[in-house]
Design an enzyme around this catalytic site. Structure first.
Site, PDB file in Angstrom:
ATOM      1  N   SER A  26      63.976  47.517  44.604  1.00 53.59           N
ATOM      2  CA  SER A  26      62.513  47.495  44.436  1.00 53.59           C
ATOM      3  C   SER A  26      61.812  48.223  45.576  1.00 53.59           C
ATOM      4  O   SER A  26      60.585  48.314  45.589  1.00 53.59           O
ATOM      5  CB  SER A  26      62.010  46.054  44.330  1.00 53.59           C
ATOM      6  OG  SER A  26      62.471  45.281  45.418  1.00 53.59           O
ATOM      7  N   ASN A 112      63.286  34.730  48.427  1.00 51.31           N
ATOM      8  CA  ASN A 112      62.496  34.146  47.339  1.00 51.31           C
ATOM      9  C   ASN A 112      61.153  33.601  47.822  1.00 51.31           C
ATOM     10  O   ASN A 112      60.120  33.838  47.193  1.00 51.31           O
ATOM     11  CB  ASN A 112      63.295  33.046  46.632  1.00 51.31           C
ATOM     12  CG  ASN A 112      64.565  33.605  46.016  1.00 51.31           C
ATOM     13  OD1 ASN A 112      64.760  34.824  45.977  1.00 51.31           O
ATOM     14  ND2 ASN A 112      65.439  32.726  45.531  1.00 51.31           N
ATOM     15  N   THR A 157      21.821  46.305  17.617  1.00 51.46           N
ATOM     16  CA  THR A 157      22.873  45.403  17.129  1.00 51.46           C
ATOM     17  C   THR A 157      23.559  46.187  16.022  1.00 51.46           C
ATOM     18  O   THR A 157      22.901  46.983  15.327  1.00 51.46           O
ATOM     19  CB  THR A 157      22.305  44.081  16.562  1.00 51.46           C
ATOM     20  OG1 THR A 157      21.450  44.383  15.464  1.00 51.46           O
ATOM     21  CG2 THR A 157      21.524  43.304  17.624  1.00 51.46           C
ATOM     22  N   HIS A 158      24.839  45.987  15.866  1.00 48.95           N
ATOM     23  CA  HIS A 158      25.617  46.748  14.866  1.00 48.95           C
ATOM     24  C   HIS A 158      25.472  48.258  15.072  1.00 48.95           C
ATOM     25  O   HIS A 158      25.606  49.022  14.128  1.00 48.95           O
ATOM     26  CB  HIS A 158      25.204  46.390  13.433  1.00 48.95           C
ATOM     27  CG  HIS A 158      25.123  44.924  13.174  1.00 48.95           C
ATOM     28  ND1 HIS A 158      26.183  44.181  12.683  1.00 48.95           N
ATOM     29  CD2 HIS A 158      24.117  44.035  13.367  1.00 48.95           C
ATOM     30  CE1 HIS A 158      25.816  42.911  12.568  1.00 48.95           C
ATOM     31  NE2 HIS A 158      24.567  42.792  12.980  1.00 48.95           N
ATOM     32  N   SER A 279      34.900  72.517  29.080  1.00 47.43           N
ATOM     33  CA  SER A 279      35.989  72.799  28.146  1.00 47.43           C
ATOM     34  C   SER A 279      36.565  74.163  28.489  1.00 47.43           C
ATOM     35  O   SER A 279      35.834  75.079  28.860  1.00 47.43           O
ATOM     36  CB  SER A 279      35.441  72.806  26.718  1.00 47.43           C
ATOM     37  OG  SER A 279      36.289  73.575  25.880  1.00 47.43           O
ATOM     38  N   LYS A 285      30.317  73.154  26.442  1.00 53.53           N
ATOM     39  CA  LYS A 285      30.659  71.737  26.535  1.00 53.53           C
ATOM     40  C   LYS A 285      30.469  71.164  27.930  1.00 53.53           C
ATOM     41  O   LYS A 285      30.716  71.797  28.936  1.00 53.53           O
ATOM     42  CB  LYS A 285      32.136  71.515  26.144  1.00 53.53           C
ATOM     43  CG  LYS A 285      32.427  71.693  24.683  1.00 53.53           C
ATOM     44  CD  LYS A 285      31.753  70.673  23.783  1.00 53.53           C
ATOM     45  CE  LYS A 285      32.324  69.276  23.910  1.00 53.53           C
ATOM     46  NZ  LYS A 285      33.686  69.190  23.394  1.00 53.53           N
ATOM     47  N   GLU A 292      35.234  58.317  29.510  1.00 49.37           N
ATOM     48  CA  GLU A 292      36.354  58.204  28.561  1.00 49.37           C
ATOM     49  C   GLU A 292      37.576  57.576  29.224  1.00 49.37           C
ATOM     50  O   GLU A 292      38.297  56.785  28.623  1.00 49.37           O
ATOM     51  CB  GLU A 292      36.705  59.578  27.996  1.00 49.37           C
ATOM     52  CG  GLU A 292      35.626  60.146  27.103  1.00 49.37           C
ATOM     53  CD  GLU A 292      35.890  61.610  26.788  1.00 49.37           C
ATOM     54  OE1 GLU A 292      36.510  61.876  25.749  1.00 49.37           O
ATOM     55  OE2 GLU A 292      35.481  62.476  27.579  1.00 49.37           O
ATOM     56  N   TYR A 319      63.501  30.992  40.925  1.00 52.84           N
ATOM     57  CA  TYR A 319      63.455  32.448  41.037  1.00 52.84           C
ATOM     58  C   TYR A 319      64.461  33.084  40.087  1.00 52.84           C
ATOM     59  O   TYR A 319      65.612  32.662  39.998  1.00 52.84           O
ATOM     60  CB  TYR A 319      63.757  32.909  42.477  1.00 52.84           C
ATOM     61  CG  TYR A 319      63.715  34.425  42.591  1.00 52.84           C
ATOM     62  CD1 TYR A 319      62.508  35.084  42.766  1.00 52.84           C
ATOM     63  CD2 TYR A 319      64.870  35.188  42.445  1.00 52.84           C
ATOM     64  CE1 TYR A 319      62.443  36.474  42.812  1.00 52.84           C
ATOM     65  CE2 TYR A 319      64.821  36.577  42.491  1.00 52.84           C
ATOM     66  CZ  TYR A 319      63.603  37.211  42.666  1.00 52.84           C
ATOM     67  OH  TYR A 319      63.539  38.580  42.700  1.00 52.84           O
ATOM     68  N   GLN A 324      60.838  40.203  39.840  1.00 58.22           N
ATOM     69  CA  GLN A 324      60.613  41.456  40.564  1.00 58.22           C
ATOM     70  C   GLN A 324      59.684  42.382  39.758  1.00 58.22           C
ATOM     71  O   GLN A 324      59.099  43.313  40.299  1.00 58.22           O
ATOM     72  CB  GLN A 324      61.962  42.129  40.847  1.00 58.22           C
ATOM     73  CG  GLN A 324      61.859  43.417  41.630  1.00 58.22           C
ATOM     74  CD  GLN A 324      63.221  43.855  42.165  1.00 58.22           C
ATOM     75  OE1 GLN A 324      63.705  43.314  43.149  1.00 58.22           O
ATOM     76  NE2 GLN A 324      63.844  44.817  41.512  1.00 58.22           N
ATOM     77  N   LYS A 327      55.454  43.228  40.524  1.00 57.08           N
ATOM     78  CA  LYS A 327      54.739  44.091  41.449  1.00 57.08           C
ATOM     79  C   LYS A 327      54.166  45.366  40.818  1.00 57.08           C
ATOM     80  O   LYS A 327      53.011  45.718  41.063  1.00 57.08           O
ATOM     81  CB  LYS A 327      55.641  44.451  42.636  1.00 57.08           C
ATOM     82  CG  LYS A 327      55.736  43.285  43.625  1.00 57.08           C
ATOM     83  CD  LYS A 327      56.788  43.463  44.675  1.00 57.08           C
ATOM     84  CE  LYS A 327      58.160  43.057  44.227  1.00 57.08           C
ATOM     85  NZ  LYS A 327      58.320  41.643  43.852  1.00 57.08           N
TER      86      LYS A 327
END
Ligand code: ARG
Length: 454
Positions: A26, A112, A157-158, A279, A285, A292, A319, A324, A327
């Site tokens: 690790s 541990n 709304t919606h 772009s 663009k 995003e 353990y 492991q 992480k």
């Protein structure tokens, strides 16, 4: 067979296979916890001396070696050996090279309880760092809200235009969601603030250790109650991943709105060049990549949470090496959220809100339909009846009849006073109730928000 296994090779005849080493090590990802590992060892070694398991010369020799290892790692001059399986073995190996007493450093301790301690320390600071960045984003939203003065836009709304609201109201809505994230992170931080050091491999020790002393030296609020739980508990990782995933979802929702608002169809915002991209093919663009990516990265954060819960679910006490796997998702989640917060903050701070365009769109007379119904209620008409009266006028206007303003003006129950509600910018001022969308109500809210973020 590779040459290794220095720290546990006693019962083994040969070294580990390369395949085992590649899967098992690790070090490539846990080396970033070196400061926490060294801090844990310092506390452990001081405690060992205090309870008489080391003499003061041995203690000082090991502490000096730990200091040296820390500076080697910070400067980048530390030379890792092929036998360094993880950060714990690397530090101990080097300390032992530097100081003969290093061989006593691991007395009464296991990797541990050591790794559980290190990761709690690491997570504790990561939570503070992320939380500070969230507050920074909240301040940016607050500044933009304060600068938005009387600006208003349609509330949705919606994703259909509903009622106009102050722009500040809309921006602060995201600010309050972030306030819950700050709370959640703090709450996760409070629960993880327990030291597992002294639990040993799983069952404590026959040596006279003092877990309360190491806990307080490391600044933990309390010490574990059960050694089995101490080495197998990774709730704090799961909780932090959840807090980060939900924060990521909030950033994603902010991102999604900015994407919509930056489109020519909405045209509500103009993003700063420094925080948008172009772009390679289409010269016209300007793309909201940050927004995003804020939206996209949330998928990965949710994945880290669900993936890690799946890792935990079948584990017997105590353990298991599966742990492991705690992480990488945690580190990546923290890194991802940090980058996203910084970029989104820069983007929002430099965004220009096109308030005239917002006002134009919000000034559709239909946006005031609810205000008209409430105006009738104010004159004693039951709400259901008022809703039907206005609904019918809207239907007539939409069907190509006279405009809604004319219909209202000429309606026996309505008339010119009611028609005045349809003028641009009037309806938004009407919802003055607590937490509502009018500029007047938002002034109170701004004050509460300022107090909340401190
Ligand atoms: N590298 C291990 C981890 O991250 C450290 C603990 C190893 N313990 C053990 N008994 N092999 O979980």
């Amino acid at each position: 067979m590779a040459e290794r296994g220095q720290l546990w090779h006693g019962r083994f005849e040969g070294g580990p296979s390369e395949a085992l080493q590649a899967l098992n090590d690790s070090l490539p990802f846990d080396r970033r916890m070196y400061r926490e590992d060294i801090a844990g060892s310092r506390a452990h070694v001081r405690m060992l001396a205090d309870v008489g398991l080391l003499d003061t010369a041995e203690r000082d020799q090991i502490i000096d070696a730990l200091d040296r290892v820390e500076s080697e790692m910070t400067e980048g001059s530390f030379v890792f050996a092929a036998s360094d399986e993880d950060i714990h073995t690397a530090v101990e190996r080097r300390v032992t090279e530097l100081a003969p007493a290093g061989a006593k450093m691991h007395t009464g301790r296991s990797r541990n309880d050591q790794v559980a301690t290190d990761l709690r320390l690491w997570t504790r600071s990561a939570i503070v760092e992320i939380s500070d960045l969230v507050v920074r984003l909240q301040r940016t939203l607050l500044t933009q809200a304060e600068n938005a003065a009387g600006a208003y836009l349609p509330g949705y709304t919606h994703l259909q235009q509903a009622q106009p609201v102050a722009l500040a109201h809309h921006l602060l809505a995201h600010g309050w969601a972030l306030a819950r994230d700050v709370d959640r992170l703090a709450d996760a931080g409070r629960r993880l603030d327990v030291s597992p050091l002294g639990a040993g491999a799983l069952a404590g020790s026959s040596l006279p250790l003092d877990p309360a002393a190491t806990a307080s030296e490391l600044g933990f609020a309390s010490v574990f109650d059960n050694s089995l739980d101490a080495v197998s508990d990774r709730d704090f990782v799961a909780e932090t991943l959840f807090a980060l995933a939900l924060l990521g979802v909030h950033l994603s929702r902010i991102g999604e709105e900015m994407i919509l608002w930056a489109s020519s169809e909405f045209g509500f915002v103009e993003l700063d060049d420094a925080f948008s991209t172009g772009s390679s093919m289409m010269p016209q663009k300007k793309n909201p990549d940050i927004a995003e990516l804020a939206r996209g990265k949330s998928g990965r954060l949710i994945g880290h949470l669900t993936g890690f819960l799946a890792t935990l679910k079948g584990l017997p006490l105590t353990y298991n090496k599966d742990l492991q796997e705690d992480k990488e998702p945690l580190f990546d989640a923290v890194d991802t959220v940090r980058l996203t917060l910084l970029a989104l903050d820069g983007m929002l701070a430099s965004t220009r809100f096109r308030t005239e365009r917002m006002a134009d769109v919000a000034s559709s007379p239909y946006a005031a339909a609810t205000d008209l119904a409430e105006w009738l209620v104010g004159r004693g008409m039951p709400f259901r009846q008022a809703h039907a009266v206005i609904g019918e006028l809207v239907r007539t206007a939409l069907a190509g009849g006279p405009s809604l303003a004319e219909l209202v003006e000429n309606h026996p129950d309505l008339g010119p006073d009611a028609a005045a509600l349809l003028a641009p910018g009037v309806s938004v001022t009407r919802r003055t109730t607590h937490g509502g969308g009018s500029p007047a109500a938002v002034a109170d809210q701004l004050a509460r928000f300022r107090t909340r973020i401190g």
